[in-house]
Design an enzyme around this catalytic site. Structure first.
Site, short mmCIF file in Angstrom:
data_model
loop_
_atom_site.label_atom_id
_atom_site.label_comp_id
_atom_site.label_asym_id
_atom_site.label_seq_id
_atom_site.Cartn_x
_atom_site.Cartn_y
_atom_site.Cartn_z
N ASN A 190 0.86 -1.19 0.00
CA ASN A 190 0.00 0.00 0.00
C ASN A 190 0.89 1.24 0.00
O ASN A 190 1.16 1.82 -1.05
CB ASN A 190 -0.93 -0.08 1.22
N GLU A 203 -1.95 11.37 -2.88
CA GLU A 203 -1.12 11.10 -1.71
C GLU A 203 0.36 11.36 -1.93
O GLU A 203 1.19 10.46 -1.82
CB GLU A 203 -1.36 9.66 -1.23
N HIS A 210 -15.04 3.16 2.33
CA HIS A 210 -14.05 2.14 1.96
C HIS A 210 -14.71 0.77 1.88
O HIS A 210 -15.26 0.27 2.86
CB HIS A 210 -12.97 2.16 3.04
N GLU A 259 2.01 9.38 -7.43
CA GLU A 259 1.78 9.11 -6.01
C GLU A 259 3.13 8.73 -5.40
O GLU A 259 3.72 7.71 -5.74
CB GLU A 259 0.75 8.01 -5.76
N GLU A 284 -12.31 10.17 -2.06
CA GLU A 284 -12.48 8.78 -1.63
C GLU A 284 -13.35 8.80 -0.37
O GLU A 284 -13.12 9.60 0.52
CB GLU A 284 -11.14 8.12 -1.31
N TYR A 285 -14.30 7.90 -0.33
CA TYR A 285 -15.08 7.73 0.91
C TYR A 285 -15.69 6.35 0.87
O TYR A 285 -15.66 5.66 -0.14
CB TYR A 285 -16.15 8.84 1.05
N HIS A 328 3.61 8.24 -2.10
CA HIS A 328 3.13 8.05 -0.74
C HIS A 328 4.23 7.84 0.31
O HIS A 328 4.28 8.53 1.32
CB HIS A 328 2.13 6.89 -0.72
N ASP A 344 -1.38 2.41 -4.19
CA ASP A 344 -1.82 1.24 -3.43
C ASP A 344 -2.35 0.20 -4.42
O ASP A 344 -3.54 0.19 -4.76
CB ASP A 344 -2.92 1.70 -2.46
N PHE A 365 -5.59 -5.81 2.13
CA PHE A 365 -6.00 -4.41 1.92
C PHE A 365 -6.19 -4.10 0.43
O PHE A 365 -6.78 -3.09 0.06
CB PHE A 365 -4.93 -3.49 2.53
C1 GAL Z 1 -6.34 6.01 0.23
C2 GAL Z 1 -5.57 5.91 -1.04
C3 GAL Z 1 -6.00 4.73 -1.89
C4 GAL Z 1 -6.11 3.51 -1.04
C5 GAL Z 1 -7.09 3.75 0.04
C6 GAL Z 1 -7.21 2.60 1.01
O1 GAL Z 1 -5.60 6.62 1.20
O2 GAL Z 1 -5.65 7.06 -1.80
O3 GAL Z 1 -5.06 4.55 -2.90
O4 GAL Z 1 -4.88 3.23 -0.48
O5 GAL Z 1 -6.68 4.82 0.83
O6 GAL Z 1 -7.65 1.46 0.42
MG MG Z 2 -1.42 5.53 -1.13
#
Ligand code: GAL
Ligand code: MG
Length: 979
Positions: A85, A439, A512, A396, A509-510, A398, A184, A591
């Site tokens: 990730n 990220e 999950h 990214e 993103e929301y 990260h 990720d 994950f």
């Molecule tokens: C976010 C990210 C995604 C993925 C997700 C968790 O922080 O942008 O790429 O990692 O969380 O599944």
């Molecule tokens: Mg990431």
């Protein structure tokens, strides 16, 4: 050619450790589609995998299929997929990469068509990760980075028409670029999109930029070049839009000519048109026009042509609203990766179409191309089927975000990646927002990239989560939209109500979707739809990225595996691999499995929830006399839908009536009389409007389910059982003895932890409290006539639950009144309820309650109340990592029956959470993959007085407090009968 030349500049420069080198010898990106008429170089290429980019190329070749990643093919031998990730898979700091660096050398002969003599010849490599080095006949041609955009190289001087050339593509897996491709997802190496060779006239269209607005204005800017040098006097362009001829804008030419900055080589021309009564583009009615642009030689003959599909639409931000064609549209989005369980990353037209068709059918209207430009075909399909796209650049960083965001060595890469994405995708009406990546902290490199986009394409907003997150209300950063990820709903609402909001708030993103998840999705949408300033978001994510793997040798199955999975489940001997399954030591486990569909695109139950939340038609009961029906779309009437009323009565009846959907413009409502008289008897009554497509849609044949809004017309009538004479048998431990039960009903406070429970730190508490292994001790068994009262204690490690069951003989069965008193220590448990097991053979569940698909207290609006019937084996949802699954919310009563209709019937005192599966919670907890589960022959039945919400705590907020189970006394009653 077999050996890399020692003096090979592409190797000698070590470009894989030079972030300043983003390309060399690569042609500028453009939006002219050269796929048709090109020579495809897809297929088997000679291949060898070197241990490092500067290792000598040997004489032993195997073969590898292009497009494809070697990590998923036998040619890749031991270089298998690896999932991380955030962490980089190697220790080197940016821009470093490890010495051990798998490098794939692809080689093949290409016969250059004889009729290409005199033409300009271009090689296009669709995508290669992470560094591409190109040689032709041993000569260095060029370098490209950015694993998700095409690279073009002019080979005119390198090859001869009618002759054979050897093309070598060397692909280096780890590089400086890996540090900004730390998304990720699985790490792979290879060529993931098609390779082709095409020829143009030396005089050619180098780029075409289309701007088509809501008012019907069309502007087409052409960039013309001549490979021989200066443009010939008299070249010109023409165009055609759905048959209407477009003429060159001479005023534009005149202004250019007068402008002394302009040289003879300008090579720019413009076509203009105004389309009266234009059919505008939006995601609901994606109207497209066909545009042909022609470049003419001075004598009028056509030198080059470019085809486009044009959508007339506007995007703008006004205040805190994002408007499409002046409408504040809701963004019902999902994050989508280019993923396939057999190829890893290579996706076909059919795959992408199937993705989008499925998304349309489940009410989505937007896609964020997380986290890189997706396959070009995706955008064609989004234009055609109707999606709003947030196009995201391949950036990214990260793991090293902070170091890289301001590192000038990466400045070029940031601007390169963002600008090339814009240049490629600018003509797609579906693309409404550019995203600078994901990220990667926030630094000067982002501002540089944002500056480039804002100047080059002022027609679309720019977003970047990392920029806006410091202060959603700021007005001077690299994001025109506040696009947080996993922000608590309360924070979003508070911001929208604060008076400080300066820009749209649309979560990138929301919710999950890992495992059994997406609790409170409906609560989000209730808030979004009722709070000006909130406009929606993108669910994380579309795919569970499980790779189809053979269990015996641990290898990916690869391209030949079609048919080795069905309905979300891998065939025997196979499984969906997640992180760690390929022997990786650095990995992030399951994950990677966090999508709304299984790896074979089978929908997870959350999609039914989403479909209902997105319903284009809504109903409300009006004073118990009529129904108010509303059109909840932004642009479309209801004429594409048809409806049927369904009245479900608790007594088992379902009455139906045809529904006339009124003619309603977007946002309008109309009252209609109650379509069906409710019979006086019959108990609880629910009215459902079953809405389907009235005619074929590009994404759904006529008759496809669209939504099923529902209202309750009458509450339950209370009729409870009267005791009768009879006897109830319990054993010495106070456990019920019953011919159909192999395990008597006992108290359960445990569920097999979901991914949210585990990663959210909830299950660890449950284990500390000992909820997974409560020790039952009978305290007393009292017999009082036919009535038996059993008191028991269930001891955890920190508290004791007092439990009482009262068994009363009632007509045809037993009524069971239960009470459990949870100590304060158990302030947040998984469930409070009964669990029992049945004899084998009871294979069909029929129930009155919510369904037919899986639902939980905080994910249940998509499961209408009605009479449902599902075989027990189909009730369970095969989440990749086994966990609590298969629950049904709001169950009033059910039967579990054998083929001869014998079995048992349960009536519950109130709508309760029920699950019937072949697995005990401990079976699920012990397994790490679905294929390890051995179904039991009987049923494991849970009846829950209370069941904890699912939330989304694997990444983001837990469920809201109203879905938690408080300590104290819980009571529930049920009757058990034999059928
Ligand atoms: C976010 C990210 C995604 C993925 C997700 C968790 O922080 O942008 O790429 O990692 O969380 O599944
Ligand atoms: Mg990431």
């Amino acid at each position: 050619m077999t050996d890399a030349l020692p003096a090979d500049p592409l190797i000698a420069l070590r470009p894989w450790q030079a972030p300043e080198v983003t390309s060399w010898g690569r042609l500028p990106m453009n939006a002219v589609d050269r796929r048709s008429g090109a020579l495809s170089l897809d297929g088997d290429w000679r291949f060898q995998l070197l241990p490092a980019p500067d290792a000598p190329v040997g004489a032993d070749w195997s073969s590898s299929y292009v497009p494809g990643v070697w990590t998923m093919q036998s040619a890749g031998a031991d270089d298998l997929p690896q999932y991380t990730n955030v962490r980089m898979p190697f220790a080197d700091f940016p821009p470093g990469s490890p010495d051990a660096d798998p490098t794939g050398v692809y080689e093949r002969e290409v016969d250059v068509p004889a009729d290409w003599a005199g033409r300009r010849i271009v090689l296009q490599v669709g995508a290669a990760e992470s560094v591409l080095l190109v040689h032709v006949d041993g000569r260095a041609v060029g370098i490209s980075k950015d694993s998700h955009l095409a690279a073009e190289f002019d080979l005119t001087e390198m090859v001869r028409a009618g002759e054979r050339a050897v093309v070598r593509l060397t692909v280096v897996k780890w590089s400086d670029a890996s540090h900004i491709e730390d998304q990720d997802q699985w790490w792979h190496g290879g060529i993931t999109r098609s390779v082709l060779l095409y020829a143009t006239d030396p005089l050619h269209l180098a780029d075409v930029t289309v701007r088509a607005s809501y008012d019907g204005e069309l502007r087409v800017d052409c960039r013309v070049r001549d490979a021989r040098g200066a443009l010939p006097d008299g070249w010109h362009v023409s165009g055609e839009l759905d048959g209407q001829l477009l003429a060159q804008d001479r005023e534009f030419d005149r202004v250019n000519a007068e402008d002394d900055r302009v040289s003879d080589f300008l090579g720019e021309a413009r076509l203009n048109a105004t389309v009266p009564e234009v059919r505008t583009w939006n995601a609901e009615t994606p109207e497209l026009y066909g545009l042909t642009v022609r470049l003419h030689r001075p004598d009028g003959t056509v030198a080059d042509t470019s085809q486009h599909r044009v959508g007339f639409r506007d995007v703008e931000i006004v205040g805190r609203d994002l408007l499409v064609n002046g409408e504040r549209v809701f963004i019902r989005g999902v994050n989508r990766h280019d993923f396939h369980p057999l190829t890893g990353r290579t996706v076909s037209y059919e795959d992408m179409r199937a993705d989008l068709v499925l998304l349309k059918r489940f009410g989505f209207n937007a896609i964020r191309t997380s986290h890189y430009p997706n396959d070009p075909t995706l955008y064609d399909l989004a234009d055609e089927l109707g999606f709003y796209v947030v196009d995201e650049a391949d950036i990214e960083s990260h793991d090293h975000a902070h170091e890289i965001a301001d590192d000038p060595r990466y400045l070029g890469a940031f601007v390169d990646r963002v600008s090339r994405m814009v240049l490629r995708d600018k003509n797609h009406p579906s693309v409404i927002i550019w995203s600078l990546g994901n990220e990667s902290d926030y630094g000067a490199n982002h501002d540089a990239a944002a500056g480039w986009v804002r100047r080059h394409d002022p027609t679309r907003p720019v977003q970047y989560e990392g920029a806006a997150k410091l202060d959603w209300a700021a007005t001077d950063d690299a994001s025109d939209i506040a696009c947080p990820m996993y922000a608590p709903l309360e924070d979003c609402v508070a911001h929208a109500l604060s008076g400080r909001q300066t820009r749209p708030l649309i979560q990138c993103e929301y919710s999950h979707a890992m495992g059994n998840s997406n609790g409170t999705l409906a609560d989000h949408w209730a808030a979004i739809e009722s709070t000006p300033g909130l406009q929606g978001g993108f669910i994380w994510e579309f795919w569970d990225h499980g790779i189809l793997q053979r269990v015996n040798d641990g290898r990916p199955v690869g391209r030949g595996g079609a048919g080795l999975y069905d309905n979300g489940v891998a065939a025997p001997g196979h499984r969906w691999a997640y992180g760690g399954d390929f022997g990786e030591t650095i990995h992030d486990g399951a994950f990677i499995a966090d999508g709304v569909v299984f790896p074979d695109r089978t929908p997870k139950p959350v999609l039914y929830e989403h479909r209902e939340i997105a319903a284009p038609v809504r109903i409300e009961c009006f004073r118990h006399e009529g129904i108010v029906l509303g059109n909840h779309q932004h642009f479309r009437g209801l004429e594409w839908l048809s409806g049927r009323w369904e009245l479900s009565l608790a007594d088992g009846r379902t009455l139906t009536a045809p529904a006339e959907l009124p003619a309603l413009r977007p946002g309008e409502t109309a009252a209609v009389p109650l379509p069906l008289a409710i019979p006086g008897d019959g108990g609880e009554a629910w009215l459902t409007l079953r809405v389907t497509t009235a005619e074929d849609q590009p994404w759904a044949p006529r008759g496809t389910d669209v939504c099923a809004p529902q209202v309750r017309l009458r509450g339950p009538s209370v009729s409870w059982e009267v005791p009768v004479d009879g006897a109830v048998e319990v054993d010495g431990e106070g456990l019920l003895v019953h011919p159909l039960l192999t395990a008597a009903p006992t108290l359960s406070l445990w569920r097999a932890p979901t991914d949210n429970d585990e990663l959210g730190g909830i299950a660890v508490r449950w284990r500390t409290w000992g909820l997974d292994a409560l020790v039952r001790k009978v305290v007393s068994v009292r017999q009082d006539g036919g009535l038996v009262t059993v008191a028991a204690e269930y001891a955890g490690t920190v508290g004791v639950v007092r439990h009482r069951q009262v068994f009363t003989p009632v007509a045809g069965g037993i009524r069971i009144d239960e009470e459990a008193e949870l100590p304060e220590e158990f302030h947040d448990v998984a469930r409070v309820g009964s669990v029992f097991e049945t004899v084998p053979g009871l294979d069909l569940l029929e129930w009155f309650g919510q369904g037919p698909w899986e639902s939980y207290p905080d994910r249940s609006v998509g499961a209408p109340v009605g009479h449902h019937s599902v075989p027990v084996d189909e009730l369970f949802t095969p989440y990749l990592r086994p966990q609590e699954s298969g629950g049904r919310h709001g169950v009033r009563r059910f039967t579990l029956s054998a083929a001869d209709a014998t079995g048992l019937a349960v009536v519950l005192d109130e709508p309760r959470q029920v699950s019937v599966t072949r697995h005990r919670a401990e079976d699920l907890t012990a397994a790490s993959h679905h294929d390890e589960l051995v179904p039991r022959s009987g049923c494991v039945v849970h009846l829950d007085a209370a069941h904890r919400g699912l939330g989304t705590a694997s990444c983001g907020p837990d469920t809201s407090p109203s879905y938690l189970i408080p300590p104290g006394v819980h009571r529930w009653s049920w009757t058990l009968r034999v059928l």
